[in-house]
Design a protein around this motif. Structure first.
Motif, mmCIF file in Angstrom:
data_model
loop_
_atom_site.group_PDB
_atom_site.id
_atom_site.type_symbol
_atom_site.label_atom_id
_atom_site.label_comp_id
_atom_site.label_asym_id
_atom_site.label_seq_id
_atom_site.Cartn_x
_atom_site.Cartn_y
_atom_site.Cartn_z
ATOM 1 N N TRP A 222 0.831 -1.213 0.000
ATOM 2 C CA TRP A 222 0.000 0.000 0.000
ATOM 3 C C TRP A 222 0.868 1.268 0.000
ATOM 4 N N PRO A 226 -3.215 6.819 -3.802
ATOM 5 C CA PRO A 226 -3.430 5.830 -4.859
ATOM 6 C C PRO A 226 -2.757 6.253 -6.168
ATOM 7 N N TRP A 461 -8.275 8.615 -12.785
ATOM 8 C CA TRP A 461 -8.161 7.463 -11.889
ATOM 9 C C TRP A 461 -9.511 7.181 -11.232
ATOM 10 N N ARG A 464 -12.270 5.738 -13.565
ATOM 11 C CA ARG A 464 -12.016 4.329 -13.859
ATOM 12 C C ARG A 464 -12.484 3.473 -12.666
ATOM 13 N N ARG A 465 -12.215 3.985 -11.481
ATOM 14 C CA ARG A 465 -12.547 3.253 -10.272
ATOM 15 C C ARG A 465 -14.064 3.174 -10.074
ATOM 16 N N LEU A 468 -15.370 0.447 -12.104
ATOM 17 C CA LEU A 468 -15.101 -0.844 -11.470
ATOM 18 C C LEU A 468 -16.093 -1.115 -10.349
ATOM 19 N N ARG A 469 -16.437 -0.065 -9.609
ATOM 20 C CA ARG A 469 -17.349 -0.212 -8.486
ATOM 21 C C ARG A 469 -18.676 -0.830 -8.948
ATOM 22 N N THR A 523 -11.680 -8.751 -8.031
ATOM 23 C CA THR A 523 -10.697 -8.375 -7.017
ATOM 24 C C THR A 523 -9.332 -8.131 -7.660
ATOM 25 N N LEU A 525 -8.732 -6.910 -10.432
ATOM 26 C CA LEU A 525 -8.695 -5.624 -11.133
ATOM 27 C C LEU A 525 -8.355 -4.470 -10.194
ATOM 28 N N ASP A 526 -8.793 -4.568 -8.934
ATOM 29 C CA ASP A 526 -8.490 -3.501 -7.969
ATOM 30 C C ASP A 526 -8.637 -4.043 -6.541
ATOM 31 N N LEU A 529 -10.029 -1.603 -3.843
ATOM 32 C CA LEU A 529 -11.461 -1.346 -3.951
ATOM 33 C C LEU A 529 -12.231 -2.568 -3.457
#
Lengths: 620, 427
Positions: A222, A226, A461, A464-465, A468-469, A523, A525-526, A529
């Motif tokens: 981490w 991000p 960013w 894109r997230r 994904l969500r 998972t 993929l991110d 998240l």
């Protein structure tokens, strides 16, 4: 050329965030500092983050601030504090190489469009009709600006104490902004004094590391921001030592030489970060206190002994550190000292951190009675966003206690004031389960995009997230029968029927990893998240209950109390109550409920009176 | 407050009565008093005055009292007119008041509401006052007085402090886990939580204040002609009838509310219990009687020994009659006609009732308070069984919130409206 929308005084953590945030909002911004090369300096502990503080860093970062990325650029040691507890209280913390951190801050500041750096000493505020109009520098230069943000840290009337010695100035080797301090005193603002301290800095080459317990950087991947794709620097380890009886005896024998005990310093220091002489004095029965030896950088031998901040004379400091295991022959490079400084009673500020008495003047950081880089940075961000929004006729992101630690802090400061340096703690946030360090972007970046303070890189960013969500939501809503999970060896009863995966995640022992057959592909993929969404699912019942509470809260947030609300006229309010409320000037009825010492009866009286006034105005 | 109307209402019972007390509260109270009485009486001293209307006509001769604010029951200027209690007199005085500028009739609960708004009483105290004003028996009065005096508020404050202390321990673990001093929760932590949860549960199990209104329900049961009605009359006749118990629907049972030795009772005389046979109407009556038995606090069984409901008191009645068959295990043998044994029965009833009703002087919970306290108990109980300190902290926070709401800290306007809606005009 000497005209700005927003002018920021001070290049510390608050000043940097304020200037960059204002500039991101599109305001023509100036940053004034004594010494441009000192911008981004870490004056105390070379660490960023920690419990509560890590939340602030992630939130500032989520609004595209500087501190998170700079921390990653300087990080030489990562540690997730509280890892064994629920994720809402995890505290991401890094130790940063001072040089690399500062270089990163300067790089970001210099690359920021709309931002001009001005080297000079802020001498006096220019006021027109009681409003801020600009700033005069010591060399006579006049800078016009309708909004000025003061981020002057301990430079305001700061005095350093080391044993019997006294120095004026904020940090060792720099001048205190005395003229500006006089001007603020003259404005009759409510001011008070606080103190803080630092430990001596040690030469790492004189420490016997071999005998000490090591604390390595944690092995995970981490980062603070991000936008930092991976850890950048070589990671070092810290070591743990402790104070000893011999050291305690030396401290006791010399207590009278500490300005904290001789009476030279009367101001309150932080209870949660006491000096070593305080610890010995108050917890005398303890055999020793933990000390973390933290390297200050990759290219320096300086070591920061975390846990022994002190204002004892140099000779005593030397005796004390040499009684610690591994430090028998240690050399002190720079002795520790205490700083006593002025701060403004933050109850004199409105929630946008503007001084009620001097419209256009904003204050952020230590000047408001807080301690810590992270607290300073978060206030700087708020002041910068608000000042720019006011100058440009825009709207800053709406922050409240239910969406950010930043707002918790601002609300606490402006309503309750401070009696010791204010430091963020997770206990201060009542909606802690939803305010996690790892969901800061989810909570805030969208608000930042709306307000216009998010740069292109983060925006891309985030978008894109968010896409994904949606995929995660689809996966989480898939219904799976209990039998299937039980067959996999998960601790669920077979007769519980079919439930969506999101609901199964609430069960003890049903982890996202255990549900890999359904979730592994998203998972991958991110992973971060994935973790955040799994926690949301696990906490869902608690969050739903808080939603009901928040509806009530927002209803009483909807009842405004004006800044000049006539508390003295409210029947049944005691003088003490009137004084507290007048000083804190809560903006809403809900805020009044958070002013310390305000009783239920007083609150009810206020409710009825405020409604009465509101009705009267409607009728008029 | 100049923008606030002055309110008035008859504060004593419905006319006709010996005396009618009319209260006036608000900024114009003094002016109103002077207008009617023709002069301003000394503060806090009763004096006689002739009340006159705007046209100068004499309305009544009354005792008048003047209480300048803010140290009054409502926190405002307050006037009281103790006039004669005839309907016409009251109506005339009220009409004269209504004609004055800035005065209007009070809405239900408005006097109490102003006392609350002006910081004279807190929420639990306001509820106590409401109960006090509707109290008809000594027991009700004592319980209401305990709430009005802040007994419940103090108790809740105490619990809140304990939860705060527990919260502080969890927070230390959460926020200072790296410090050696705060690495783990102390061993007694769970024990302390459990003790608090038990204490809350014990409070929840206590008699509620509504019970004081309904009284202790005693049902007389037995076959026809067992002497139920005679005993019923003997129990209720000499006692003070009270009127406040829950509204009774028409039923084939006779119900009387009385106070015996200050304890509220509701006595119910049921239709005789027997197989209804073909009589449909009587069947309905018997069904109702059975329903009464089900919700009774106590059944006095006058039928054949051992044939009554479980827990009923065996009563051998009609001891004065020829052919009286004594019961082997009768708790009381009595004759309603001669009065023999009646006093002992009453004493026993009062004792039983006292045990199941809130104790005198002890704060009792009403429905609203009960709901809040239940919430607190649930949260504390949940905290006891959770292992994640983060969730323990959340449950303790929920408990604090419930306590805050109980004493009106986190109050909402809806709740206030509900609360004040139950007061009668003029209280």
């Amino acid at each position: 050329m000497h005209s700005f929308d927003v002018l920021v005084i001070g290049g510390g953590h608050a000043g940097v965030e304020a200037a960059c945030a204002a500039a991101r909002m599109g305001a023509r911004t100036g940053l004034v500092s004594f010494d441009l090369d000192a911008i981004g300096a870490m004056s105390c502990n070379p660490a960023i983050g920690g419990l509560g503080k890590g939340h602030l860093v992630r939130e500032v970062d989520a609004l595209d601030g500087v501190i998170g990325r700079a921390a990653d650029a300087g990080a030489i040691h990562y540690r997730m504090l509280n890892r064994s507890k629920g994720s809402a209280v995890w505290g991401p913390r890094v130790q940063a190489d001072r040089v690399r951190f500062k270089a990163a801050v300067q790089g970001i500041v210099r690359a920021q469009t709309n931002l001009t750096l001005v080297q000079g000493e802020a001498a006096a505020l220019m006021l027109t009709g009681g409003r801020v109009a600009g700033l005069e520098l010591a060399d006579g230069t006049i800078l016009d600006a309708p909004r000025v943000v003061l981020c002057t840290g301990t430079f305001l009337g700061g005095v350093l104490f080391r044993g019997e010695e006294r120095f004026e100035g904020g940090r060792i080797g720099e001048n205190a902004a005395k003229r500006l301090a006089q001007q603020l005193r003259g404005a009759d603002l409510p001011m008070a004094r606080l103190k803080t301290g630092t430990p001596p800095r040690l030469d790492g080459r004189t420490i016997n590391w071999a005998v000490l317990e090591e604390q390595p950087s944690d092995g995970e991947a981490w980062t603070m921001s991000p936008l930092t794709p991976a850890r950048l620097n070589r990671q070092v380890f810290c070591a743990i030592t402790r104070t000893t009886q011999a050291g305690h005896d030396a401290i006791r024998a010399n207590l009278h030489r500490s300005p904290l005990f001789s009476g030279a310093i009367a101001a309150a220091g932080p209870r949660y970060c006491p000096s070593i002489e305080d610890k010995i004095h108050r917890f005398g029965d303890r055999e020793g206190h933990q000390v973390f030896l933290e390297p200050e950088g990759l290219d320096t031998h300086m070591v920061y002994p975390n846990g022994i901040s002190t204002s004892l004379p140099v000779d005593v400091q030397e005796t004390v550190v040499r009684t610690m295991p591994g430090c028998e022959r240690v050399a002190i490079v720079q002795p520790g000292y205490a700083v006593e400084y002025d701060h403004i009673d933050p109850r004199a500020l409105t929630p946008d951190l503007q001084l009620r008495a001097i419209p256009g003047l904003y204050c952020a950081g230590q000047i408001n009675g807080t301690t810590g880089y992270e607290e300073a940075a978060a206030q700087g961000l708020v002041a910068g966003l608000e000042a720019a929004a006011a100058a440009l006729g825009k709207q800053a992101p709406t922050l409240d206690r239910a969406n950010s630690y930043i707002a918790v802090m601002v609300d606490d400061l402006t309503l309750q004031g401070v009696s010791e340096p204010y430091r963020m703690l997770t206990a201060r946030a009542e909606y802690r389960l939803r305010l996690r360090a790892n969901n800061a972007a989810t909570r805030l970046t969208g608000l930042g995009i709306e307000a216009g303070c998010i740069g292109d890189e983060r925006r891309a960013w985030w978008e894109r997230r968010e896409n994904l969500r949606k995929m995660f939501h689809v996966k989480h809503s898939e219904r799976v029968h209990a039998r299937k999970l039980a067959d996999m060896g998960l601790p669920v009863r077979r007769d519980q029927g079919e439930k969506p995966l999101a609901e199964w995640l609430r069960y003890d022992g049903v982890t996202p990893e255990a549900l890999a057959p359904w979730l592994a592909d998203v998972t991958a993929l991110d992973p971060l998240l994935a973790e955040e969404m799994a926690e949301d699912a696990a906490y869902a019942p608690y969050l739903a209950r808080q939603d009901a509470e928040l509806r009530d809260l927002r209803a009483s947030e909807a009842l405004p109390l004006s800044a000049d609300f006539p508390y003295g006229e409210v029947p049944g309010l005691s003088n003490e109550m009137v004084e507290r409320l007048t000083r804190a000037a809560p903006g809403t009825l809900a805020a009044a409920g958070r002013v310390p010492g305000v009783t239920p009866a007083a609150l009810s009286a206020l409710l009825v009176h405020a409604r009465r006034l509101a009705n009267g105005q409607r009728a008029a | 407050m100049s923008d606030l109307p002055t309110i008035f209402a008859l504060s004593s019972g419905a006319p006709p009565a010996g005396v009618g007390v009319i209260r006036v509260s608000g900024p114009q109270a003094g002016a109103a008093l002077a207008a009617l009485a023709g002069r301003m009486p000394d503060a806090r001293r009763a004096s006689l005055a002739r009340l006159r209307g705007a046209d100068g006509a004499l309305l009544d001769e009354a005792l008048v009292l003047w209480f300048p604010g803010p140290n009054t029951a409502t926190g405002e200027d307050l006037a009281e007119l103790h006039s004669h209690g005839g309907r016409a007199v009251i109506a005339a005085v009220e009409a004269a008041l209504a004609a004055l500028p800035g005065l209007r009739r009070a809405e239900p609960g408005e006097f109490t509401r102003r006392a609350f708004a002006n910081g004279r009483i807190d929420l639990a105290e306001a509820e106590g006052l409401g109960d006090l004003l509707t109290a008809e028996t000594e027991l009700q009065r004592a319980a209401a007085l305990a709430n009005l005096g802040g007994a419940l508020s103090r108790q809740v404050e105490g619990w809140r402090e304990r939860v705060l202390a527990l919260s502080a321990e969890v927070e230390a673990v959460l926020d200072f886990s790296d410090e050696e001093d705060a690495a783990a929760l102390p061993e007694c932590f769970t024990w302390n939580i459990a003790a608090l949860a038990d204490e809350l549960r014990e409070w929840l199990a206590r008699p509620r204040s509504e019970r004081l209104g309904e009284g202790f329900r005693v049902v007389l049961a037995g076959p026809p002609n067992a002497g139920k009605s005679t005993l019923f009359n003997a129990l209720v006749e000499s006692e003070a009838a009270i009127t406040s118990p829950i509204a009774g629907t028409t039923r084939d049972v006779i119900e009387r509310a009385v106070a015996i030795a200050g304890v509220p009772f509701t006595f119910t005389d049921t239709a005789g219990l027997r197989d209804a046979g073909d009589d449909a109407i009587e069947a309905i009556g018997i069904a109702r009687a059975e329903a009464e038995l089900a919700r009774a606090d106590l059944v006095l069984w006058l039928g054949p020994e051992g044939a009554g409901p479980a827990g009923a008191w065996e009563i051998a009645a009609q001891a004065d009659r020829d052919g009286f068959t004594p019961k082997a295990a009768a708790l009381y043998t009595l004759s309603a006609a001669t009065g023999a044994g009646l006093a002992a029965l009453k004493t026993a009833l009062v004792e039983a009732a006292r045990a199941s009703l809130p104790k005198p002087g002890e704060a009792a919970l009403n429905a609203r308070q009960y709901a809040r306290l239940t919430e607190a108990e649930e949260a504390v109980r949940a905290a006891e069984h959770l292992t994640d300190p983060l969730l323990v902290a959340e449950e303790l926070r929920r408990a604090r919130l419930a306590f805050d709401r109980l004493i009106g800290r986190a109050t909402t306007e809806d709740m206030l409206d509900t609360l004040f809606g139950r007061f009668c005009i003029g209280k």
